[in-house]
Design a protein around this motif. Structure first.
Motif, PDB file in Angstrom:
ATOM      1  N   TYR A   1       5.544   0.475   5.917  1.00 32.34           N
ATOM      2  CA  TYR A   1       4.241   1.131   6.095  1.00 32.34           C
ATOM      3  C   TYR A   1       4.393   2.373   6.963  1.00 32.34           C
TER       4      TYR A   1
ATOM      5  N   HIS B   1       0.838   5.993   0.228  1.00 34.84           N
ATOM      6  CA  HIS B   1       0.098   4.865   0.778  1.00 34.84           C
ATOM      7  C   HIS B   1      -0.998   4.371  -0.164  1.00 34.84           C
TER       8      HIS B   1
ATOM      9  N   GLY C   1      -0.606   3.566  -3.289  1.00 40.21           N
ATOM     10  CA  GLY C   1      -0.002   2.433  -3.979  1.00 40.21           C
ATOM     11  C   GLY C   1       0.163   1.232  -3.074  1.00 40.21           C
ATOM     12  N   TYR C   2       0.584   1.474  -1.831  1.00 40.51           N
ATOM     13  CA  TYR C   2       0.777   0.400  -0.853  1.00 40.51           C
ATOM     14  C   TYR C   2      -0.562  -0.277  -0.561  1.00 40.51           C
TER      15      TYR C   2
ATOM     16  N   LEU D   1      -3.308  -0.397  -2.439  1.00 45.26           N
ATOM     17  CA  LEU D   1      -3.808  -1.156  -3.579  1.00 45.26           C
ATOM     18  C   LEU D   1      -3.035  -2.453  -3.766  1.00 45.26           C
ATOM     19  N   PHE D   2      -1.725  -2.424  -3.512  1.00 44.07           N
ATOM     20  CA  PHE D   2      -0.931  -3.654  -3.596  1.00 44.07           C
ATOM     21  C   PHE D   2      -1.442  -4.695  -2.604  1.00 44.07           C
ATOM     22  N   LEU D   3      -1.652  -4.286  -1.357  1.00 40.19           N
ATOM     23  CA  LEU D   3      -2.121  -5.230  -0.345  1.00 40.19           C
ATOM     24  C   LEU D   3      -3.519  -5.753  -0.664  1.00 40.19           C
ATOM     25  N   GLU D   4      -4.360  -4.899  -1.222  1.00 37.97           N
ATOM     26  CA  GLU D   4      -5.709  -5.328  -1.584  1.00 37.97           C
ATOM     27  C   GLU D   4      -5.675  -6.422  -2.647  1.00 37.97           C
ATOM     28  N   ILE D   5      -4.780  -6.250  -3.627  1.00 42.15           N
ATOM     29  CA  ILE D   5      -4.703  -7.206  -4.733  1.00 42.15           C
ATOM     30  C   ILE D   5      -3.921  -8.452  -4.343  1.00 42.15           C
ATOM     31  N   ALA D   6      -2.793  -8.263  -3.630  1.00 45.10           N
ATOM     32  CA  ALA D   6      -1.916  -9.388  -3.327  1.00 45.10           C
ATOM     33  C   ALA D   6      -2.543 -10.369  -2.339  1.00 45.10           C
TER      34      ALA D   6
ATOM     35  N   SER E   1      -5.106  -7.161   8.440  1.00 45.56           N
ATOM     36  CA  SER E   1      -4.152  -8.174   7.992  1.00 45.56           C
ATOM     37  C   SER E   1      -4.054  -9.370   8.931  1.00 45.56           C
TER      38      SER E   1
ATOM     39  N   SER F   1     -10.540  -1.663   3.524  1.00 48.09           N
ATOM     40  CA  SER F   1      -9.939  -2.885   3.003  1.00 48.09           C
ATOM     41  C   SER F   1     -10.927  -4.043   3.004  1.00 48.09           C
TER      42      SER F   1
END
Length: 375
Positions: free
Chosen positions: A53, A64, A66-67, A69-74, A107, A140
């Protein structure tokens, strides 16, 4: 009273708020406060994620998206069952048995709160403080945990975003900025500002620009100083170098050969309130921490966008542009143009300061810390 603040070393604003809360708790003498970093302390994979990060933030902010959106979905930290490295967190909970957990990072706002309730049998009060300045893309969904006791935030735009994501109305409370106590002292008078500039070795009345750091802002300090020097503007600069000793030396060397542009390079600065009030404008990445500090001090914002804005920065850009308290800067040429316009039209700077006064929250930490954190 044992109060634990949960954060992570992603960016800088989260820990600025964490340390501000610790300082307030100490000042108010209401308990013992400690900072935990459960991501870095619990699992090697999470430590790698934090480093990744921060690396993206320094080198290529646009990645960021892409990063994010990944955290939002995962939803890696959405539930207690999905979190790795629980033993370390369990051991600290059993050892210290906190009465209150305050998450200042999205997080750390779900799984770790659930784990605390399991270990402490729901005797712990769980609170979120979200420092973002607006909602929409970049906000987020992990900030919102309806199971927590409170969702605290600085401005109404953030409160509205939390409600839209399902936080119960009765648990949402706008409490203003979470900044160090020095930001709530009486503001400097004009004579005090002049004396402060003289103390730094600068002129009393010259337009003063503060170049802040951020995670990658310092990389361009010399580029901007060169452009300002070529434009022969009647300005002076305070340059923050953080812990980068080499950069500070390079700027000191540059300043010795460019006496037409007075420059004061500074290393790591713990307190920003005084410096921000000495400046007529601050050039910074639009992080929530620096934007909040500038608004509190009434210092007009120049919002650096080289490398693109990250999703979380867009929240603060949106707030600043909507309220007319900041202008974007994407290049050295744009910086020169903005500074020329503000020097030639001082009423523009005065109008920005007036709008900052209008949007600055009137709440201060002592009231809500004692009312909402104490069980």
């Amino acid at each position: 009273m044992r109060i634990v603040i949960l954060s992570a070393t992603t960016g800088g604003g989260h820990n600025v708020r964490a340390h501000a809360l610790i300082e307030w708790i100490h000042t108010l003498n209401i308990g013992q406060a400690t900072l935990w970093l459960p991501l870095e302390e619990s699992h090697p994979l999470y430590r790698f994620g934090v480093r990744l990060y921060n690396g993206i933030q320094r080198q290529a902010p646009f990645l960021h998206h892409g990063y994010f959106l990944f955290l939002e979905i995962a939803g890696l930290f959405k539930t207690a069952t999905r979190v790795g490295g629980k033993k370390t967190f369990f051991a600290r909970l059993e050892s210290e048995k906190p009465d209150v957990l305050v998450s200042v990072h999205g997080s750390t706002n779900h799984a770790f709160m659930d784990l605390a309730r399991q270990v402490l049998h729901r005797r712990v009060r769980c609170v979120t403080y979200c420092g973002e300045l607006s909602g929409g893309y970049g906000f987020s969904r992990h900030w919102v945990n309806p199971a927590n006791d409170w969702f605290l935030c600085p401005v109404e735009e953030t409160a509205q975003a939390a409600r839209q994501l399902g936080m119960p109305e009765k648990k949402v409370k706008k409490v203003g900025f979470l900044l160090r106590p020095s930001f709530y002292l009486p503001q400097l008078s004009e004579s005090e500002r002049a004396r402060g500039r003289l103390k730094l070795g600068l002129g009393e009345d010259r337009f003063t620009l503060l170049l802040a750091t951020g995670f990658n802002a310092a990389q361009r300090h010399l580029v901007f100083l060169e452009a300002l020097a070529r434009a022969r503007l009647p300005i002076q600069a305070i340059v923050l170098c953080g812990k980068d000793v080499l950069l500070k030396r390079r700027i000191e060397q540059w300043a010795r050969t460019h006496e037409e542009l007075p420059v004061v390079p500074l290393g790591f600065v713990r307190e920003m309130a005084w410096l921000l009030q000495l400046a007529d404008a601050v050039l910074t990445r639009p992080g929530a921490g620096t934007c909040s500090e500038a608004i509190q001090c009434g210092t007009p914002l120049l919002l650096a966008r080289w490398g693109g804005w990250m999703p979380q920065e867009l929240l603060n850009v949106r707030f600043c542009l909507n309220h007319g308290i900041g202008e974007p800067v994407g290049s050295a040429r744009e910086l020169v143009e903005r500074v020329i316009r503000w020097i030639e039209t001082p009423e523009l700077v005065r109008s920005v300061r007036q709008r900052m006064e209008q949007v600055r929250p009137r709440e201060s930490p002592p009231t809500w810390i004692q009312e909402l954190l104490l069980p």
